[in-house]
Motif scaffolding. Structure first.
Motif, short mmCIF file in Angstrom:
data_model
loop_
_atom_site.label_atom_id
_atom_site.label_comp_id
_atom_site.label_asym_id
_atom_site.label_seq_id
_atom_site.Cartn_x
_atom_site.Cartn_y
_atom_site.Cartn_z
N CYS A 168 0.42 8.22 -14.00
CA CYS A 168 -0.56 9.16 -13.45
C CYS A 168 -0.94 10.21 -14.51
N VAL A 187 5.31 6.81 -5.01
CA VAL A 187 5.07 5.47 -5.53
C VAL A 187 6.38 4.85 -6.01
N ASP A 217 -6.07 3.13 -9.03
CA ASP A 217 -6.29 2.53 -7.72
C ASP A 217 -5.26 1.47 -7.39
N LEU A 245 -1.79 7.92 -0.66
CA LEU A 245 -1.79 9.12 -1.51
C LEU A 245 -3.05 9.93 -1.22
N SER A 297 0.84 -1.21 0.00
CA SER A 297 0.00 0.00 0.00
C SER A 297 0.86 1.24 0.00
N VAL A 298 0.42 2.22 -0.75
CA VAL A 298 1.02 3.55 -0.74
C VAL A 298 -0.10 4.54 -0.47
N PHE A 341 5.84 6.30 -12.01
CA PHE A 341 4.44 6.58 -11.69
C PHE A 341 3.97 7.93 -12.21
N ARG A 393 -1.55 -1.11 -3.90
CA ARG A 393 -2.82 -0.39 -3.72
C ARG A 393 -2.52 1.06 -3.39
N LEU A 394 -3.16 1.96 -4.11
CA LEU A 394 -2.98 3.40 -3.91
C LEU A 394 -4.15 3.91 -3.08
N TYR A 454 -4.19 12.54 -3.77
CA TYR A 454 -4.37 12.14 -5.17
C TYR A 454 -5.84 12.06 -5.51
N LEU A 498 3.43 12.85 -6.61
CA LEU A 498 2.83 11.54 -6.40
C LEU A 498 3.76 10.44 -6.90
#
Length: 180
Positions: free
Chosen positions: A114, A34, A132, A16, A13-14, A110, A177-178, A19, A30
């Motif tokens: 993004c 990541v 996501d 954010l 998990s990150v 990333f 998972r963001l 975001y 961001l």
């Protein structure tokens, strides 16, 4: 009786919290967070990184999408569902689109994902899309599928096919998972 243990696919998990796609996100800021996570787990490895949005799977929650990806090795779980931009003029089979990178101290990945899910989604679908999940694959287990789109002369190298279509989950190194 032989007992076979399933390989556990890590879900990282990150966080954010800033975001959103209500306005253009700070792709570089961001991206650094990541990419730091990618470096923490995959430095020195050549991987494929694919971005996923749960918005493309409205019947699934993010947790549900994670379980589908773990089971199938990919978010392409429904053969009858048309994928975005999978058609190409050569008619080549593409299992997924991803960025291929050797992860190192200067990896910047990333921010490009993004940016694409924001700007390219607006151009193609009329609205931006928030990522996501990221799926991270062992690049040695997929082959590059060069392809061209109708009306374009450039050759794309972002398409990939599993070398062993019966072992797609084995190519999956992790899911990121963001979180908000």
């Amino acid at each position: 009786m032989e007992l076979t243990l399933a390989r556990v696919i890590p879900v990282l998990s990150v966080a954010l919290p800033d975001y959103t796609v209500d306005s253009e996100p700070d792709h570089r800021k961001l991206g650094k967070r990541v990419d730091d996570e990618l470096r923490r787990h995959f430095t020195g490895e050549t991987v494929l990184v694919r971005g996923l949005s749960s918005a493309a799977h409205p019947q699934l929650s993010v947790d549900g999408l994670i379980e589908v990806v773990k089971l199938h090795g990919t978010d392409r779980y429904d053969a009858t569902r048309a994928g975005d931009r999978y058609d190409n003029i050569q008619g080549r089979h593409i299992d997924l689109f991803a960025y291929r990178r050797k992860i190192g101290p200067r990896t910047r990945l990333f921010e490009h994902l993004c940016w694409g899910f924001y700007h390219s989604a607006i151009a193609i679908h009329g609205k931006p899309v928030r990522l996501d999940l990221l799926t991270v694959y062992d690049a040695s287990q997929l082959s590059i599928v060069t392809h061209r789109y109708e009306g374009r002369t450039d050759t794309k190298r972002d398409g990939f096919a599993f070398k062993d279509p019966c072992a797609k989950p084995a190519a999956l190194k992790a899911i990121i998972r963001l979180t908000a």
